[in-house]
Design a protein around this motif. Structure first.
Motif, short mmCIF file in Angstrom:
data_model
loop_
_atom_site.label_atom_id
_atom_site.label_comp_id
_atom_site.label_asym_id
_atom_site.label_seq_id
_atom_site.Cartn_x
_atom_site.Cartn_y
_atom_site.Cartn_z
N MET A 100 0.85 -1.17 0.00
CA MET A 100 0.00 0.00 0.00
C MET A 100 0.90 1.23 0.00
SD MET A 100 -2.90 1.12 2.77
CE MET A 100 -4.21 0.23 1.97
N SER A 101 0.55 2.18 -0.82
CA SER A 101 1.36 3.40 -0.92
C SER A 101 1.21 4.22 0.36
CB SER A 101 0.92 4.24 -2.12
OG SER A 101 -0.31 4.88 -1.86
N SER A 102 2.20 5.07 0.60
CA SER A 102 2.15 5.90 1.80
C SER A 102 0.98 6.89 1.72
CB SER A 102 3.47 6.63 2.00
OG SER A 102 3.74 7.49 0.92
N GLU A 103 0.60 7.29 0.51
CA GLU A 103 -0.53 8.20 0.37
C GLU A 103 -1.84 7.49 0.73
OE1 GLU A 103 -2.68 10.81 -3.07
OE2 GLU A 103 -0.50 10.67 -3.13
N ALA A 104 -2.01 6.26 0.29
CA ALA A 104 -3.21 5.49 0.63
C ALA A 104 -3.25 5.23 2.13
CB ALA A 104 -3.23 4.17 -0.14
N TRP A 105 -2.10 4.91 2.72
CA TRP A 105 -2.02 4.68 4.16
C TRP A 105 -2.46 5.94 4.91
CZ3 TRP A 105 0.57 7.20 8.01
CH2 TRP A 105 0.69 6.56 9.24
N PHE A 106 -1.93 7.07 4.49
CA PHE A 106 -2.25 8.34 5.13
C PHE A 106 -3.76 8.61 5.08
CE2 PHE A 106 -3.15 12.87 4.61
CZ PHE A 106 -2.66 13.37 5.80
N HIS A 107 -4.37 8.42 3.91
CA HIS A 107 -5.80 8.71 3.77
C HIS A 107 -6.66 7.75 4.58
CE1 HIS A 107 -5.41 12.03 1.04
NE2 HIS A 107 -4.58 11.32 0.28
N ARG A 108 -6.21 6.51 4.71
CA ARG A 108 -6.95 5.54 5.54
C ARG A 108 -6.92 5.94 7.00
NH1 ARG A 108 -10.12 3.35 8.09
NH2 ARG A 108 -10.32 1.13 8.50
N VAL A 109 -5.75 6.36 7.48
CA VAL A 109 -5.62 6.78 8.88
C VAL A 109 -6.41 8.07 9.12
CG1 VAL A 109 -4.01 7.58 10.66
CG2 VAL A 109 -3.44 5.60 9.25
N LYS A 110 -6.34 9.02 8.19
CA LYS A 110 -7.10 10.26 8.34
C LYS A 110 -8.61 9.98 8.37
CE LYS A 110 -5.88 14.13 8.29
NZ LYS A 110 -5.49 15.14 9.28
N ALA A 111 -9.08 9.05 7.54
CA ALA A 111 -10.50 8.69 7.55
C ALA A 111 -10.89 8.09 8.89
CB ALA A 111 -10.79 7.71 6.42
N ALA A 112 -10.03 7.26 9.44
CA ALA A 112 -10.31 6.67 10.76
C ALA A 112 -10.35 7.75 11.84
CB ALA A 112 -9.26 5.61 11.08
N GLN A 113 -9.45 8.72 11.75
CA GLN A 113 -9.45 9.83 12.70
C GLN A 113 -10.76 10.61 12.63
OE1 GLN A 113 -4.71 10.94 12.89
NE2 GLN A 113 -6.07 12.44 12.06
N ARG A 114 -11.20 10.90 11.41
CA ARG A 114 -12.47 11.63 11.25
C ARG A 114 -13.63 10.83 11.82
NH1 ARG A 114 -10.17 12.45 6.36
NH2 ARG A 114 -11.58 11.05 5.28
N ASP A 115 -13.64 9.52 11.57
CA ASP A 115 -14.70 8.67 12.12
C ASP A 115 -14.68 8.70 13.64
OD1 ASP A 115 -15.37 7.97 9.52
OD2 ASP A 115 -14.41 5.99 9.61
N LEU A 116 -13.51 8.61 14.23
CA LEU A 116 -13.38 8.61 15.68
C LEU A 116 -13.86 9.93 16.27
CD1 LEU A 116 -12.47 7.18 18.25
CD2 LEU A 116 -10.15 7.98 17.79
N ILE A 117 -13.49 11.02 15.65
CA ILE A 117 -13.93 12.34 16.14
C ILE A 117 -15.45 12.45 16.06
CG2 ILE A 117 -13.90 14.83 15.59
CD1 ILE A 117 -10.89 14.35 14.76
N LYS A 118 -16.02 11.95 14.99
CA LYS A 118 -17.48 11.98 14.84
C LYS A 118 -18.16 11.11 15.90
CE LYS A 118 -21.13 11.31 11.44
NZ LYS A 118 -21.43 10.92 10.06
N ILE A 119 -17.63 9.93 16.15
CA ILE A 119 -18.23 9.00 17.11
C ILE A 119 -18.24 9.57 18.52
CG2 ILE A 119 -17.89 6.78 18.28
CD1 ILE A 119 -17.00 5.67 15.53
N VAL A 120 -17.17 10.27 18.91
CA VAL A 120 -17.12 10.80 20.28
C VAL A 120 -17.94 12.09 20.44
CG1 VAL A 120 -14.91 9.72 20.84
CG2 VAL A 120 -14.95 12.09 20.03
N GLY A 121 -18.47 12.61 19.34
CA GLY A 121 -19.35 13.77 19.46
C GLY A 121 -18.87 15.03 18.77
N GLY A 122 -17.88 14.92 17.92
CA GLY A 122 -17.43 16.08 17.15
C GLY A 122 -16.14 16.69 17.68
N ILE A 123 -15.73 17.75 17.02
CA ILE A 123 -14.44 18.38 17.30
C ILE A 123 -14.36 18.92 18.72
CG2 ILE A 123 -12.95 20.34 16.69
CD1 ILE A 123 -13.80 19.83 13.75
N ASP A 124 -15.37 19.66 19.15
CA ASP A 124 -15.32 20.25 20.49
C ASP A 124 -15.30 19.18 21.57
OD1 ASP A 124 -15.22 22.84 19.53
OD2 ASP A 124 -17.40 23.07 19.55
N ARG A 125 -16.11 18.15 21.41
CA ARG A 125 -16.14 17.06 22.41
C ARG A 125 -14.81 16.31 22.40
NH1 ARG A 125 -16.82 14.91 26.86
NH2 ARG A 125 -17.78 12.87 27.00
#
Length: 163
Positions: free
Chosen positions: A1-26
């Protein structure tokens, strides 16, 4: 897997995690990191990745290893949790039951207040308190549903006491 694909997968997971816990402020509140920094971690085009301490704090809060799971998958591994299905099922049932009890309390307070055709400030305060309780209950219920969605679903059954 390219480093760019790896980066985008991790960033997507980060966004999902932030959403699950209640957003940026939370997420900022939970992790003790500024909202602007969490916002950069949430932005797909920004290069900021979450430090392990932030991943740990947010995953601990929601009970889901969202980023950890993505990292494991990127390494050809899979995480497993034998109790996850049972816990997700119990959380959904419990949070739904609590939410319905809160809704019933609001309906009872509203019916009592409106029976005479006049809502007093005290009655309005009582109904508002019940409505706020419902808002918190909805948040817990939605968090439980997010767990179910993230883990692929659970059986919707009740266990009979004594089985």
């Amino acid at each position: 897997m390219s480093s760019e694909a790896w980066f985008h997968r991790v960033k997507a997971a980060q966004r999902d995690l932030i959403k699950i816990v209640g957003g940026i402020d939370r997420a900022a509140e939970i992790s003790s990191v500024s909202a602007s920094h969490i916002g950069r971690m949430n932005n797909a085009r920004d290069t900021d990745l979450m430090p392990l301490s932030v991943v740990y704090a947010l995953e601990s809060e929601c009970g889901l290893p969202v980023v950890t799971q993505a990292m494991a998958e990127l390494s050809g591994r899979r995480l497993s949790d034998p109790d996850a299905e049972h816990k997700a099922n119990v959380d959904v049932l419990t949070s739904y039951s609590e939410l319905m009890q809160k809704a019933a309390s609001l309906m009872a307070a509203g019916a009592t207040a409106m029976a005479d055709g006049v809502v007093t400030p005290a009655e309005a305060h009582s109904m508002d308190r019940e409505a706020a309780s419902i808002e918190r209950g909805i948040s817990r219920f939605r968090q439980a549903l997010a767990v179910v969605k993230a883990t692929g679903g659970v059986k919707a059954g009740l266990k009979v006491v004594g089985e």
